[in-house]
Design a protein around this motif. Structure first.
Motif, PDB file in Angstrom:
ATOM      1  N   GLN A  35       0.822  -1.205   0.000  1.00  0.00           N
ATOM      2  CA  GLN A  35       0.000   0.000   0.000  1.00  0.00           C
ATOM      3  C   GLN A  35       0.857   1.257   0.000  1.00  0.00           C
ATOM      4  O   GLN A  35       0.578   2.222  -0.694  1.00  0.00           O
ATOM      5  CB  GLN A  35      -0.930   0.020   1.202  1.00  0.00           C
ATOM      6  N   PHE A  36       1.909   1.259   0.782  1.00  0.00           N
ATOM      7  CA  PHE A  36       2.658   2.488   1.010  1.00  0.00           C
ATOM      8  C   PHE A  36       4.024   2.538   0.342  1.00  0.00           C
ATOM      9  O   PHE A  36       4.664   3.574   0.335  1.00  0.00           O
ATOM     10  CB  PHE A  36       2.834   2.711   2.515  1.00  0.00           C
ATOM     11  N   PRO A 193      -6.216   4.191   7.421  1.00  0.00           N
ATOM     12  CA  PRO A 193      -5.342   3.368   6.599  1.00  0.00           C
ATOM     13  C   PRO A 193      -6.088   2.452   5.641  1.00  0.00           C
ATOM     14  O   PRO A 193      -5.503   1.901   4.723  1.00  0.00           O
ATOM     15  CB  PRO A 193      -4.550   2.547   7.628  1.00  0.00           C
ATOM     16  N   MET A 194      -7.385   2.268   5.842  1.00  0.00           N
ATOM     17  CA  MET A 194      -8.165   1.455   4.931  1.00  0.00           C
ATOM     18  C   MET A 194      -8.836   2.304   3.855  1.00  0.00           C
ATOM     19  O   MET A 194      -9.607   1.804   3.062  1.00  0.00           O
ATOM     20  CB  MET A 194      -9.231   0.673   5.702  1.00  0.00           C
ATOM     21  N   ILE A 201      -2.346  10.092   0.585  1.00  0.00           N
ATOM     22  CA  ILE A 201      -1.997  11.510   0.688  1.00  0.00           C
ATOM     23  C   ILE A 201      -1.309  11.792   2.010  1.00  0.00           C
ATOM     24  O   ILE A 201      -0.332  12.533   2.088  1.00  0.00           O
ATOM     25  CB  ILE A 201      -3.251  12.384   0.518  1.00  0.00           C
ATOM     26  N   ALA A 202      -1.818  11.193   3.076  1.00  0.00           N
ATOM     27  CA  ALA A 202      -1.237  11.422   4.397  1.00  0.00           C
ATOM     28  C   ALA A 202       0.188  10.907   4.476  1.00  0.00           C
ATOM     29  O   ALA A 202       1.016  11.469   5.201  1.00  0.00           O
ATOM     30  CB  ALA A 202      -2.094  10.745   5.461  1.00  0.00           C
ATOM     31  N   ALA A 203       0.495   9.844   3.726  1.00  0.00           N
ATOM     32  CA  ALA A 203       1.823   9.245   3.793  1.00  0.00           C
ATOM     33  C   ALA A 203       2.836   9.935   2.891  1.00  0.00           C
ATOM     34  O   ALA A 203       4.032   9.683   3.006  1.00  0.00           O
ATOM     35  CB  ALA A 203       1.743   7.763   3.426  1.00  0.00           C
ATOM     36  N   ALA A 204       2.369  10.821   1.996  1.00  0.00           N
ATOM     37  CA  ALA A 204       3.258  11.476   1.036  1.00  0.00           C
ATOM     38  C   ALA A 204       4.292  12.325   1.763  1.00  0.00           C
ATOM     39  O   ALA A 204       3.954  13.213   2.539  1.00  0.00           O
ATOM     40  CB  ALA A 204       2.455  12.341   0.077  1.00  0.00           C
ATOM     41  N   GLY A 205       5.566  12.051   1.512  1.00  0.00           N
ATOM     42  CA  GLY A 205       6.627  12.834   2.088  1.00  0.00           C
ATOM     43  C   GLY A 205       6.874  12.604   3.563  1.00  0.00           C
ATOM     44  O   GLY A 205       7.725  13.268   4.155  1.00  0.00           O
ATOM     45  N   LYS A 206       6.151  11.692   4.156  1.00  0.00           N
ATOM     46  CA  LYS A 206       6.314  11.423   5.579  1.00  0.00           C
ATOM     47  C   LYS A 206       7.462  10.449   5.795  1.00  0.00           C
ATOM     48  O   LYS A 206       7.830   9.676   4.901  1.00  0.00           O
ATOM     49  CB  LYS A 206       5.025  10.832   6.155  1.00  0.00           C
ATOM     50  N   THR A 208       9.559   7.131   7.159  1.00  0.00           N
ATOM     51  CA  THR A 208       9.206   5.710   7.105  1.00  0.00           C
ATOM     52  C   THR A 208       8.428   5.276   8.334  1.00  0.00           C
ATOM     53  O   THR A 208       7.498   4.464   8.238  1.00  0.00           O
ATOM     54  CB  THR A 208      10.480   4.855   6.959  1.00  0.00           C
ATOM     55  N   GLY A 209       8.782   5.798   9.494  1.00  0.00           N
ATOM     56  CA  GLY A 209       8.090   5.422  10.712  1.00  0.00           C
ATOM     57  C   GLY A 209       6.611   5.739  10.666  1.00  0.00           C
ATOM     58  O   GLY A 209       5.780   4.971  11.162  1.00  0.00           O
ATOM     59  N   TYR A 210       6.272   6.883  10.066  1.00  0.00           N
ATOM     60  CA  TYR A 210       4.866   7.274   9.949  1.00  0.00           C
ATOM     61  C   TYR A 210       4.123   6.300   9.033  1.00  0.00           C
ATOM     62  O   TYR A 210       3.008   5.878   9.326  1.00  0.00           O
ATOM     63  CB  TYR A 210       4.773   8.694   9.398  1.00  0.00           C
ATOM     64  N   LYS A 211       4.767   5.931   7.897  1.00  0.00           N
ATOM     65  CA  LYS A 211       4.144   4.991   6.972  1.00  0.00           C
ATOM     66  C   LYS A 211       3.956   3.627   7.631  1.00  0.00           C
ATOM     67  O   LYS A 211       2.933   2.974   7.451  1.00  0.00           O
ATOM     68  CB  LYS A 211       5.000   4.852   5.714  1.00  0.00           C
TER      69      LYS A 211
END
Length: 343
Positions: A35-36, A193-194, A201-206, A208-211
């Motif tokens: 997914q990420f 996350p589902m 969008i939330a994971a963009a540029g974040k 690795t820990g956040y993802k």
């Protein structure tokens, strides 16, 4: 009904769960990672435009992206909305729950004494999915078969959405390879996350820990969803084995035609995840024909009651009927041939 029967059913139920849960966890882990950390846009560019080759490529994509039938529908829907040829999307839709390494491993483990079952399952699923994808490619414009929201989201020949807005396919990160629900980008109020779009969008540029944190939340939700199905299916298998008359099962399971129809119906009703359905089928291996077990393993991941509701989020009822009819007829034919040669 007595305590001995209940104890036997509970023991069988627990044994099915113990064997199946590790494979379910592994499948959920793959789904979360994809997914990420995978961008599907490059994948879309590599898809062949030839109808047959596209259907074959789509059917084989499950080897790279192991999603079960709980995740193939939203992925196929996203492929269609991206403008991928219909043969590719439908090939993936039907084959991905079976044509993937997790299911291959699970089936091999369950049928270690019948290795031919593994290759029959993979081969039949690949042929059926590729053929149906190729057949649907005869419909040059798939929009009449699609739900209005999906058809509207498809890019036009000029690269714009049917609604007239520019395509956003090049903006934002990948949101394709996620499994679970089919609600694509419906929530902009919180990070779920589902939810394809919101999570991507939330994971963009974040970092690795956040993802990884979002991935873990999605895995927990997906395992809770699929785990409930697994428990239900295991309970049915255990109850049937203990409480249904063995003579009745033998009478139904040994007929070359009745056994196939019975197992196809059971596959559709029980709706067990493809990562664990081989353990369910194994419980019937001593009473049902080889072809009927194959029909369960092939037809269930393609068409079940849970999946039909998801299919209707993409296609109109007429198209869903065509998919079901073609898949059922081809599965029955293959299973009947196997009964003739392996029984």
């Amino acid at each position: 009904m007595d305590w001995t029967q209940l104890n036997s059913a509970f023991t069988l139920f627990l044994s099915l769960l113990v064997e199946a849960v590790p494979f379910l966890l592994l499948g959920v882990l793959f789904s979360g990672l994809l997914q990420f950390f995978v961008d599907e846009r490059k994948l879309v560019q590599l898809m062949p435009r030839d109808a047959f080759l596209g259907a074959l490529a789509g059917s084989c994509m499950g080897f790279l992206f192991p999603v079960c039938e709980c995740g193939n529908v939203p992925v196929a829907r996203r492929l269609i909305m991206r403008g991928v040829p219909s043969s590719v999307a439908i090939g993936f839709l039907l084959a991905a729950p079976t044509i993937n390494p997790i299911v291959f491993w699970a089936t091999w483990t369950a049928f270690r004494d019948q290795p031919e079952m593994v290759f029959l399952r993979i081969g039949c699923s690949l042929i059926i999915a590729t053929t149906i994808g190729w057949v649907f490619s005869a419909q040059k414009d798939l929009r009449p078969f699609l739900q209005p929201a999906v058809a509207k989201a498809m890019p036009s020949k000029k690269g714009t959405r049917n609604g007239g807005q520019a395509s956003q396919a090049t903006s934002g990160p990948s949101a394709l390879l996620q499994s679970g629900t089919y609600f694509l980008g419906q929530s902009d109020q919180r990070v779920d996350p589902m939810d394809f779009q919101a999570a991507a969008i939330a994971a963009a540029g974040k970092p690795t820990g956040y993802k990884l944190n979002l991935m873990l939340e999605g895995m927990v939700q997906e395992f809770r969803e699929l785990g409930g199905v697994l428990v239900f299916g295991s309970a049915i298998a255990a109850m049937l084995q203990v409480f249904v008359s063995r003579e009745a099962i033998l009478a139904l399971g040994q007929g070359p035609i009745s056994s196939i129809l019975a197992m196809m119906l059971l596959a559709a009703v029980v709706s067990i995840c493809s990562t664990v359905d081989s353990f369910f089928a194994l419980a019937f291996s001593s009473t049902f024909t080889t072809g009927s077990l194959l029909s369960f393993l092939v037809f269930g991941p393609m068409i079940d009651l849970k999946g039909i509701g998801l299919l209707l989020s993409i296609f109109k009822p007429r198209a869903v009927f065509y998919l079901i009819a073609l898949a059922a007829q081809m599965t029955f034919l293959f299973a009947f041939v196997v009964n003739l040669y392996f029984s």
